[in-house]
Write an enzyme that holds these catalytic residues in place. Structure first.
Site, mmCIF file in Angstrom:
data_model
loop_
_atom_site.group_PDB
_atom_site.id
_atom_site.type_symbol
_atom_site.label_atom_id
_atom_site.label_comp_id
_atom_site.label_asym_id
_atom_site.label_seq_id
_atom_site.Cartn_x
_atom_site.Cartn_y
_atom_site.Cartn_z
ATOM 1 N N TRP A 170 1.009 -1.274 -0.182
ATOM 2 C CA TRP A 170 0.043 -0.010 0.018
ATOM 3 C C TRP A 170 0.796 1.239 0.025
ATOM 4 C CZ3 TRP A 170 -1.722 2.744 4.808
ATOM 5 C CH2 TRP A 170 -2.970 3.611 4.648
ATOM 6 N N ASP A 243 -0.257 -5.414 9.722
ATOM 7 C CA ASP A 243 -1.222 -4.386 9.231
ATOM 8 C C ASP A 243 -2.551 -5.201 8.714
ATOM 9 O OD1 ASP A 243 -2.800 -2.396 8.162
ATOM 10 O OD2 ASP A 243 -1.619 -1.613 6.721
ATOM 11 N N LYS A 279 -13.102 -0.360 6.702
ATOM 12 C CA LYS A 279 -13.689 -1.247 5.513
ATOM 13 C C LYS A 279 -14.618 -2.224 6.066
ATOM 14 C CE LYS A 279 -9.875 0.252 3.968
ATOM 15 N NZ LYS A 279 -9.554 1.043 2.393
HETATM 16 N N1 KET Z 1 -3.694 -0.331 5.313
HETATM 17 C C1 KET Z 1 -3.909 -0.925 4.210
HETATM 18 C C2 KET Z 1 -3.316 -1.995 3.550
HETATM 19 C C3 KET Z 1 -4.654 -0.154 3.533
HETATM 20 O O1 KET Z 1 -5.116 -0.443 2.321
HETATM 21 C C4 KET Z 1 -5.360 1.095 4.136
HETATM 22 C C5 KET Z 1 -6.254 1.763 3.292
HETATM 23 C C6 KET Z 1 -5.044 1.480 5.186
HETATM 24 C C7 KET Z 1 -4.077 0.430 6.230
HETATM 25 C C8 KET Z 1 -5.545 2.739 6.034
HETATM 26 O O2 KET Z 1 -7.026 2.678 6.037
HETATM 27 P P1 KET Z 1 -7.612 3.691 7.281
HETATM 28 O O3 KET Z 1 -8.716 4.338 6.425
HETATM 29 O O4 KET Z 1 -6.605 4.700 7.860
HETATM 30 O O5 KET Z 1 -8.182 2.682 8.204
HETATM 31 N N2 KET Z 1 -6.394 1.794 2.152
HETATM 32 C C9 KET Z 1 -7.210 2.419 1.103
HETATM 33 C C10 KET Z 1 -7.577 3.843 1.318
HETATM 34 C C11 KET Z 1 -6.281 4.736 1.568
HETATM 35 O O6 KET Z 1 -5.485 4.768 0.614
HETATM 36 O O7 KET Z 1 -6.405 5.471 2.474
HETATM 37 C C12 KET Z 1 -6.723 2.082 -0.281
HETATM 38 O O8 KET Z 1 -5.817 1.494 -0.502
HETATM 39 O O9 KET Z 1 -7.528 2.551 -1.267
#
Ligand code: KET
Length: 432
Positions: A170, A243, A279
């Site tokens: 990511w 993660d 999510k």
């Molecule tokens: N880790 C991974 C692997 C991840 O894909 C995300 C979010 C997060 C942590 C953090 O999410 P949060 O909303 O802070 O709980 N991914 C999606 C959104 C983004 O980029 O922030 C994405 O990959 O589209």
């Protein structure tokens, strides 16, 4: 051009500063800038930054007024009509919470204790009871906030500053970690030829692993491969940063998605875990997450927690209250929790059916000469299509379909009304 003069008075320092504001006589008298008349000469040294590789795509998508446009950039679930989905269990929890007439006082620095217990119990599953007295946790500003706490803590107290992340990973991992002063190193993960898993044990230090539903590849280790990873981690004395942003999205089952968490915790591997409820509860904007650290003893846990509180206090003081209350309400209520589990199964199921539909149209209806097996082999919210940056650019320019440059698509953005259009577009850019 005309100027107006504003006198600003700051009581603390008793300094009066003068700013000259400039308006353009063209452009309907629009404000074009001002000259701050003090020692400071503006932000001329600040370079223009690039748009975010994921959120920048949502911005471009919003500006596009083509009716058939599709946003496959950000990993945010949409229903089959393309709308954001508010989980009914979340709606019920909010209604019930409203009835309780709760106050809006500050939470403790480590957040809502009930939420932390429920969240970590869910992540560590059967292992939880045996580690609870040496597990330290803090409610975090979603998954990113948990990663921020992890990396700042590691940067301050862990002997090595090198963190190994999968290539690819990511995109924001690298930003968060380097902002905390860690050095990013990569280990191999994904084999572009087989579009499958390719784990070469990293050499040293802190190792970031995706607990389930690897982003962006959608390729998770099998249980046997996890056992291999454990062996390497143990032999080389690595520190594991897990993660877990997609619990429930990999298999559609919360418990099954805890394999890695339980494996490392039950083997007493030094580890941090970063959970997100963005999510699986659809609480994206509520920023609900949990950081936890497995320590060696209750005494060590107490020292660790004292420093964690200091870190939180200096960063954002204490976390937001509303989203954690929703999550806690659902996790504690037996009926609501099983309703939620079904809703997650429903989301995961819709994603799987969209994978199938996309592959079938490409292979059977459009007779693509390529294999699209990986679309259905990969799991979680994303598919790592194998499209190159040029093909990705054509998709957005000619077809108004938006995805990240690395060829990742968020399957959650596909629905029964746009899947054929998407397949035709992918077929077109991969036919030459
Ligand atoms: N880790 C991974 C692997 C991840 O894909 C995300 C979010 C997060 C942590 C953090 O999410 P949060 O909303 O802070 O709980 N991914 C999606 C959104 C983004 O980029 O922030 C994405 O990959 O589209």
């Amino acid at each position: 051009m005309f100027s107006g003069v504003l006198r600003a008075h700051t009581t603390a320092s008793r300094v009066t500063s003068k700013a000259v504001f400039q308006y353009s006589s063209l452009n309907g008298g629009k404000f074009v800038g001002c000259n701050l008349q003090r020692g400071f000469h503006g932000w001329g040294n600040v370079p223009m930054g690039p748009p975010d590789p994921i959120f920048g795509i949502s911005e471009a998508f919003k500006k596009d007024d083509f009716p058939k446009k599709i946003n496959l950039g950000v990993g945010a679930y949409r229903d089959d009509t393309g709308k954001p989905y508010i989980l009914p269990s979340v709606q019920t929890a909010e209604v019930e919470l409203l009835k309780q007439d709760l106050d809006k006082e500050y939470l403790p620095m480590t957040g809502d204790a009930g939420f932390r217990t429920e969240a970590t119990r869910m992540a560590y599953g059967d292992v939880y009871d045996s580690i609870r007295d040496r597990l330290v946790s803090a409610q975090s500003v979603s998954g990113t906030g948990a990663l921020l706490l992890s990396s700042r803590f590691l940067s301050k107290y862990y002997p090595s500053k090198d963190i190994y992340v999968s290539n690819p990973t990511w995109g924001n991992h690298k930003n968060v970690f380097s902002n905390a002063g860690l050095n990013i190193k990569e280990y191999r993960y994904y084999n572009p030829v087989t579009k499958g898993l390719d784990i070469e044990a990293p050499n040293d230090s802190i190792v970031l692993l995706h607990a389930c539903a690897h982003n962006p590849t959608g390729v998770d280790p099998t249980h046997a491969q996890w056992n291999d990873i454990l062996r390497v981690v143990r032999e080389k004395g690595h520190f594991v940063l897990l993660d877990m942003a997609y619990q429930g999205f990999a298999s559609g089952d919360f418990a099954r998605d805890t394999y890695a968490t339980q494996l490392f915790a039950s083997n007493n591997i030094p580890m941090f875990l970063c959970q997100s409820f963005a999510k699986n509860m659809g609480l994206y904007g509520e920023r609900v997450g949990c950081f936890s650290a497995l320590t060696a003893s209750p005494e060590e846990a107490a020292r660790f927690e004292s420093q964690l509180k200091i870190l939180v206090r200096a960063s954002y003081s204490n976390p937001p209250v509303h989203g954690a209350r929703i999550a806690n309400f659902i996790l504690k209520n037996k009926n609501l929790r099983s309703q939620w589990a079904n809703e997650v199964k429903g989301m995961a199921g819709r994603i799987i059916s969209m994978r199938q539909a996309l592959r079938t149209i490409l292979e059977n209806d459009l007779n693509s000469k390529h294999s699209w097996k990986h679309i259905t082999d990969q799991i979680g919210m994303f598919c790592y299509t194998g499209l190159n940056p040029e093909q990705v650019a054509t998709l957005s320019k000619d077809w108004h379909i938006y995805l990240t440059k690395n060829g990742r698509i968020s399957i959650a953005g596909i629905n029964s009304s746009n899947v054929r259009y998407l397949a035709e577009a992918i077929h077109s850019v991969t036919s030459h």
